[in-house]
Design a protein around this motif. Structure first.
Motif, PDB file in Angstrom:
ATOM      1  N   ASN A  25       0.437  12.483 -61.257  1.00  0.00           N
ATOM      2  CA  ASN A  25       1.630  12.873 -61.992  1.00  0.00           C
ATOM      3  C   ASN A  25       2.669  13.308 -60.953  1.00  0.00           C
ATOM      4  O   ASN A  25       2.498  14.330 -60.302  1.00  0.00           O
ATOM      5  CB  ASN A  25       1.275  14.009 -62.950  1.00  0.00           C
ATOM      6  CG  ASN A  25       2.257  14.150 -64.065  1.00  0.00           C
ATOM      7  OD1 ASN A  25       3.176  13.347 -64.217  1.00  0.00           O
ATOM      8  ND2 ASN A  25       2.092  15.186 -64.859  1.00  0.00           N
ATOM      9  N   ILE A  26       3.747  12.541 -60.808  1.00  0.00           N
ATOM     10  CA  ILE A  26       4.721  12.758 -59.746  1.00  0.00           C
ATOM     11  C   ILE A  26       6.059  13.194 -60.328  1.00  0.00           C
ATOM     12  O   ILE A  26       6.568  12.581 -61.266  1.00  0.00           O
ATOM     13  CB  ILE A  26       4.916  11.468 -58.909  1.00  0.00           C
ATOM     14  CG1 ILE A  26       3.585  11.050 -58.285  1.00  0.00           C
ATOM     15  CG2 ILE A  26       6.004  11.660 -57.863  1.00  0.00           C
ATOM     16  CD1 ILE A  26       3.630   9.703 -57.594  1.00  0.00           C
ATOM     17  N   LEU A  27       6.613  14.242 -59.762  1.00  0.00           N
ATOM     18  CA  LEU A  27       7.954  14.704 -60.111  1.00  0.00           C
ATOM     19  C   LEU A  27       8.886  14.302 -58.982  1.00  0.00           C
ATOM     20  O   LEU A  27       8.570  14.483 -57.813  1.00  0.00           O
ATOM     21  CB  LEU A  27       7.966  16.224 -60.289  1.00  0.00           C
ATOM     22  CG  LEU A  27       9.317  16.856 -60.619  1.00  0.00           C
ATOM     23  CD1 LEU A  27       9.811  16.394 -61.989  1.00  0.00           C
ATOM     24  CD2 LEU A  27       9.216  18.374 -60.579  1.00  0.00           C
ATOM     25  N   VAL A  28      10.046  13.752 -59.341  1.00  0.00           N
ATOM     26  CA  VAL A  28      11.013  13.295 -58.339  1.00  0.00           C
ATOM     27  C   VAL A  28      12.263  14.151 -58.435  1.00  0.00           C
ATOM     28  O   VAL A  28      12.877  14.253 -59.498  1.00  0.00           O
ATOM     29  CB  VAL A  28      11.372  11.803 -58.551  1.00  0.00           C
ATOM     30  CG1 VAL A  28      12.376  11.347 -57.505  1.00  0.00           C
ATOM     31  CG2 VAL A  28      10.124  10.943 -58.526  1.00  0.00           C
ATOM     32  N   GLY A  33      23.632   8.220 -54.922  1.00  0.00           N
ATOM     33  CA  GLY A  33      24.107   7.146 -54.062  1.00  0.00           C
ATOM     34  C   GLY A  33      23.008   6.226 -53.582  1.00  0.00           C
ATOM     35  O   GLY A  33      22.066   5.893 -54.307  1.00  0.00           O
ATOM     36  N   SER A  34      23.120   5.825 -52.325  1.00  0.00           N
ATOM     37  CA  SER A  34      22.159   4.885 -51.752  1.00  0.00           C
ATOM     38  C   SER A  34      20.761   5.494 -51.689  1.00  0.00           C
ATOM     39  O   SER A  34      19.763   4.772 -51.723  1.00  0.00           O
ATOM     40  CB  SER A  34      22.599   4.452 -50.354  1.00  0.00           C
ATOM     41  OG  SER A  34      22.672   5.568 -49.489  1.00  0.00           O
ATOM     42  N   HIS A  35      20.677   6.821 -51.624  1.00  0.00           N
ATOM     43  CA  HIS A  35      19.365   7.475 -51.599  1.00  0.00           C
ATOM     44  C   HIS A  35      18.620   7.183 -52.905  1.00  0.00           C
ATOM     45  O   HIS A  35      17.426   6.886 -52.890  1.00  0.00           O
ATOM     46  CB  HIS A  35      19.529   8.988 -51.405  1.00  0.00           C
ATOM     47  CG  HIS A  35      20.175   9.328 -50.113  1.00  0.00           C
ATOM     48  ND1 HIS A  35      19.459   9.687 -49.003  1.00  0.00           N
ATOM     49  CD2 HIS A  35      21.479   9.344 -49.736  1.00  0.00           C
ATOM     50  CE1 HIS A  35      20.285   9.916 -48.006  1.00  0.00           C
ATOM     51  NE2 HIS A  35      21.517   9.714 -48.418  1.00  0.00           N
ATOM     52  N   ALA A 151      10.827  14.110 -52.807  1.00  0.00           N
ATOM     53  CA  ALA A 151      12.222  14.504 -52.640  1.00  0.00           C
ATOM     54  C   ALA A 151      12.808  13.907 -51.374  1.00  0.00           C
ATOM     55  O   ALA A 151      12.122  13.734 -50.375  1.00  0.00           O
ATOM     56  CB  ALA A 151      12.329  16.023 -52.585  1.00  0.00           C
ATOM     57  N   ASP A 152      14.085  13.619 -51.455  1.00  0.00           N
ATOM     58  CA  ASP A 152      14.859  13.223 -50.292  1.00  0.00           C
ATOM     59  C   ASP A 152      15.313  14.519 -49.623  1.00  0.00           C
ATOM     60  O   ASP A 152      15.918  15.368 -50.280  1.00  0.00           O
ATOM     61  CB  ASP A 152      16.067  12.402 -50.756  1.00  0.00           C
ATOM     62  CG  ASP A 152      16.878  11.850 -49.609  1.00  0.00           C
ATOM     63  OD1 ASP A 152      16.978  12.524 -48.563  1.00  0.00           O
ATOM     64  OD2 ASP A 152      17.438  10.755 -49.761  1.00  0.00           O
ATOM     65  N   PRO A 153      15.029  14.725 -48.348  1.00  0.00           N
ATOM     66  CA  PRO A 153      15.367  16.000 -47.713  1.00  0.00           C
ATOM     67  C   PRO A 153      16.867  16.299 -47.671  1.00  0.00           C
ATOM     68  O   PRO A 153      17.259  17.437 -47.464  1.00  0.00           O
ATOM     69  CB  PRO A 153      14.792  15.873 -46.301  1.00  0.00           C
ATOM     70  CG  PRO A 153      14.458  14.448 -46.115  1.00  0.00           C
ATOM     71  CD  PRO A 153      14.339  13.813 -47.451  1.00  0.00           C
ATOM     72  N   LEU A 154      17.697  15.292 -47.901  1.00  0.00           N
ATOM     73  CA  LEU A 154      19.139  15.529 -47.936  1.00  0.00           C
ATOM     74  C   LEU A 154      19.529  16.394 -49.129  1.00  0.00           C
ATOM     75  O   LEU A 154      20.473  17.178 -49.060  1.00  0.00           O
ATOM     76  CB  LEU A 154      19.886  14.189 -47.994  1.00  0.00           C
ATOM     77  CG  LEU A 154      21.401  14.270 -47.966  1.00  0.00           C
ATOM     78  CD1 LEU A 154      21.878  14.812 -46.629  1.00  0.00           C
ATOM     79  CD2 LEU A 154      22.018  12.921 -48.225  1.00  0.00           C
ATOM     80  N   TYR A 155      18.777  16.281 -50.213  1.00  0.00           N
ATOM     81  CA  TYR A 155      19.057  17.051 -51.435  1.00  0.00           C
ATOM     82  C   TYR A 155      18.093  18.230 -51.495  1.00  0.00           C
ATOM     83  O   TYR A 155      16.953  18.092 -51.923  1.00  0.00           O
ATOM     84  CB  TYR A 155      18.943  16.141 -52.667  1.00  0.00           C
ATOM     85  CG  TYR A 155      19.975  15.060 -52.633  1.00  0.00           C
ATOM     86  CD1 TYR A 155      21.245  15.287 -53.141  1.00  0.00           C
ATOM     87  CD2 TYR A 155      19.716  13.823 -52.059  1.00  0.00           C
ATOM     88  CE1 TYR A 155      22.219  14.303 -53.090  1.00  0.00           C
ATOM     89  CE2 TYR A 155      20.679  12.834 -52.002  1.00  0.00           C
ATOM     90  CZ  TYR A 155      21.927  13.082 -52.512  1.00  0.00           C
ATOM     91  OH  TYR A 155      22.888  12.114 -52.463  1.00  0.00           O
ATOM     92  N   THR A 156      18.551  19.366 -51.037  1.00  0.00           N
ATOM     93  CA  THR A 156      17.687  20.530 -50.881  1.00  0.00           C
ATOM     94  C   THR A 156      17.393  21.222 -52.195  1.00  0.00           C
ATOM     95  O   THR A 156      18.058  20.998 -53.196  1.00  0.00           O
ATOM     96  CB  THR A 156      18.336  21.533 -49.912  1.00  0.00           C
ATOM     97  OG1 THR A 156      19.612  21.891 -50.436  1.00  0.00           O
ATOM     98  CG2 THR A 156      18.522  20.933 -48.533  1.00  0.00           C
ATOM     99  N   GLY A 157      16.399  22.068 -52.179  1.00  0.00           N
ATOM    100  CA  GLY A 157      16.013  22.859 -53.343  1.00  0.00           C
ATOM    101  C   GLY A 157      14.687  22.441 -53.935  1.00  0.00           C
ATOM    102  O   GLY A 157      14.088  23.174 -54.717  1.00  0.00           O
ATOM    103  N   SER A 158      14.200  21.281 -53.549  1.00  0.00           N
ATOM    104  CA  SER A 158      12.941  20.790 -54.104  1.00  0.00           C
ATOM    105  C   SER A 158      11.767  21.674 -53.697  1.00  0.00           C
ATOM    106  O   SER A 158      10.854  21.914 -54.495  1.00  0.00           O
ATOM    107  CB  SER A 158      12.691  19.355 -53.672  1.00  0.00           C
ATOM    108  OG  SER A 158      12.652  19.265 -52.254  1.00  0.00           O
TER     109      SER A 158
END
Length: 164
Positions: A25-28, A33-35, A151-158
């Motif tokens: 079970n994966i949470l994204v 954008g391109s990410h 998570a993409d590390p560019l979008y923090t808070g994960s």
């Protein structure tokens, strides 16, 4: 032949001892954008391998369209940023990176970049507030019993959300 027999027995025992892989079970964590565009095929591949994928989607998004039929599950959350503010931010960022940077010296580039990152930090905090401070969203996430947060590390808070 005798030298291969212990190796064969070890391989056979290893195969017997390992479990079959069941889909997790994966949470994204949201991205833009391109990410986001580049992440979607990865998520589709995970679904093909038996995983259940849930994507956090902010109320203000430029690229994440939840109205299109998809095998992805979506968990929406509210943010206090308008679509116009997001568009303006992206326009300013693209204007800077594509047209203005070449005309600036190092100090000017640094100062402009810091200015853009300050706005980005404020938006990031608003997105994080939309998830973490929402009792409804956090309750659903806790009940989801996710095995992994992608998570993409560019979008923090994960990482904070995963910890909670």
């Amino acid at each position: 032949m005798e030298k291969r027999q212990p190796l064969f027995v070890c391989v056979l025992l290893a195969l017997c001892a390992t479990q079959t892989a069941n889909g997790g079970n994966i949470l994204v964590w949201y991205s833009e954008g391109s990410h986001w565009i580049n992440m979607k095929p990865v998520l589709e591949g995970l679904i093909d391998r038996g995983h259940q994928v849930t994507v956090l989607v902010p109320s203000t998004t430029l690229f994440m369209n939840t109205s299109i039929s998809s095998r992805l599950q979506y968990e929406n959350f509210q943010v206090s940023i308008s679509l116009k503010e997001m568009e303006t931010f992206f326009d300013n960022f693209l204007q800077f990176t594509l047209y203005e940077m070449d005309q600036m010296n190092t100090l000017q580039m640094y100062m402009k970049f810091i200015e853009i990152m300050e706005v980005n930090l404020q938006y990031t905090l608003k997105y994080l507030d939309g998830v973490v401070k929402s009792d409804t969203v956090m309750k659903k996430l806790k009940e989801g019993k996710y095995d992994l947060l992608l998570a993409d590390p560019l979008y923090t808070g994960s990482d904070l959300t995963a910890e909670i």
